[in-house]
Structure formats: C-alpha cells, structure tokens
Design a protein around this motif. Structure first.
Motif, PDB file in Angstrom:
ATOM      1  N   THR A 113      10.330   6.418  -6.710  1.00  0.00           N
ATOM      2  CA  THR A 113       9.278   5.499  -6.280  1.00  0.00           C
ATOM      3  C   THR A 113       7.953   6.241  -6.206  1.00  0.00           C
ATOM      4  N   SER A 114       6.963   5.675  -6.898  1.00  0.00           N
ATOM      5  CA  SER A 114       5.642   6.271  -6.918  1.00  0.00           C
ATOM      6  C   SER A 114       4.612   5.153  -6.863  1.00  0.00           C
ATOM      7  N   GLY A 115       4.087   4.903  -5.682  1.00  0.00           N
ATOM      8  CA  GLY A 115       3.099   3.844  -5.528  1.00  0.00           C
ATOM      9  C   GLY A 115       3.678   2.485  -5.822  1.00  0.00           C
ATOM     10  N   ALA A 116       3.194   1.870  -6.895  1.00  0.00           N
ATOM     11  CA  ALA A 116       3.603   0.514  -7.237  1.00  0.00           C
ATOM     12  C   ALA A 116       4.681   0.474  -8.317  1.00  0.00           C
ATOM     13  N   SER A 117       5.368   1.593  -8.546  1.00  0.00           N
ATOM     14  CA  SER A 117       6.450   1.581  -9.529  1.00  0.00           C
ATOM     15  C   SER A 117       7.638   2.386  -9.011  1.00  0.00           C
ATOM     16  N   GLU A 149       4.454  -6.262  -8.352  1.00  0.00           N
ATOM     17  CA  GLU A 149       3.472  -7.302  -8.684  1.00  0.00           C
ATOM     18  C   GLU A 149       3.616  -8.407  -7.648  1.00  0.00           C
ATOM     19  N   GLN A 150       3.093  -8.171  -6.464  1.00  0.00           N
ATOM     20  CA  GLN A 150       3.302  -9.077  -5.330  1.00  0.00           C
ATOM     21  C   GLN A 150       4.795  -9.258  -5.101  1.00  0.00           C
TER      22      GLN A 150
END
Length: 161
Positions: A113-117, A149-150
């Motif tokens: 997991t890295s931020g938004a991915s 994505e939300q």
C-alpha cells in the motif's frame, strides 16, 4: 336540535381529518425509514482492498457479470486482459467438454500500500467437474492492483509466474 347535530358532524369530520393526516405522516415516515434501511443494506463497500478484490472476483468469475464487476473496477484504464482470458478459458472448457468450471480464492493478502494504490495477492483455485465429480483442479497465484477512487477499485489483474 339541528344546530347541535351540525356541530357534532363538524367535530367528527375534524377528528377524522386529523386522524387521517396523522396516519399519512406515519406512513410517510415508515417509507422513509424503509428506504434508508434498504440503502444501507445494498450499499457497495469499497473500504477494504481485500473485500473489494473478493467482490470483484465473485462478480467477474462466479456471477460472470460485467455490470456487477464494473462496480468494483476502475472507471478508466483498467488492465484486466489476463483475468478476462481466464474467464474466457473457463467458459470455453464448459462448452467444449460439457463440464462446470468454478473459481474460488484463498489467501487474500494486501501488500504494497502506497498512498492511493495497493496490491492484493490471491490464490485462485480453478476446478472442473462433470456429473458432480471433480475432473481437474489447479491453483494459480494472482496479483490485483487497486486504486483508491472514492473507495478501492480493481485496476489490474496479473497471473504470477
């Protein structure tokens, strides 16, 4: 005596109107509560990457519904060619050999997991059966890439090895 009877009829109509209005408000309130409960029960959960991956797999490989799978996949730029090839292979085997091909998954592990991915590693177990008897089975390690994505969505799928 007639004026007294008129007054009673007016009061009776007033009470009936008030009662009907109160009953109508109760019904509207009940409908509102029912809609809220239904909305909560059918809400699509995208908070956990492993749960989203499981829901995507259920929609794509078990239900074989592109519309349902779209609820859990990226809106644009998804790279799902390899999982699409697996599903096509499953369908072809069923048609060509008169078998039932199913997929189950185990060991969903969220990693990277890295931020938004993030990515989820999964072991897919592909089983063929005919006449209620298992005729084949194989386990394949897969990695699914997800983007927030939300809520998490599957954006890529790749067979490992």
């Amino acid at each position: 005596m007639a004026p007294v009877k008129k007054g009673r009829n007016r009061r009776l109509r007033l009470w009936l109107a008030l009662g009907a209005g109160f009953l109508g408000l109760l019904c509207l309130g009940g409908v509102g509560v029912a809609v809220l409960l239904y909305d909560e029960e059918t809400k699509i959960e995208r908070a956990d990457p492993d749960q989203v991956t499981s829901s995507f797999l259920r929609a794509y490989l078990v239900s074989r519904s592109d519309d349902e799978a779209a609820l859990y996949s990226c809106k644009e730029g998804a790279r799902l060619d390899e999982i699409a090839a697996l599903r096509a292979e499953m369908i072809n085997r069923e048609q060509n050999f008169g078998t039932t091909v199913t997929a189950v998954w185990e060991a969903l592990v969220v990693s990277g997991t890295s931020g938004a991915s993030t990515s989820v590693n999964v072991d897919l177990v592909i089983t063929g059966s005919k006449g209620g008897q298992q005729v084949s089975s194989r386990t394949e390690p897969w990695t699914f890439g997800l983007v927030d994505e939300q809520g998490w969505r599957v954006c890529s799928a790749a067979k490992n090895g």
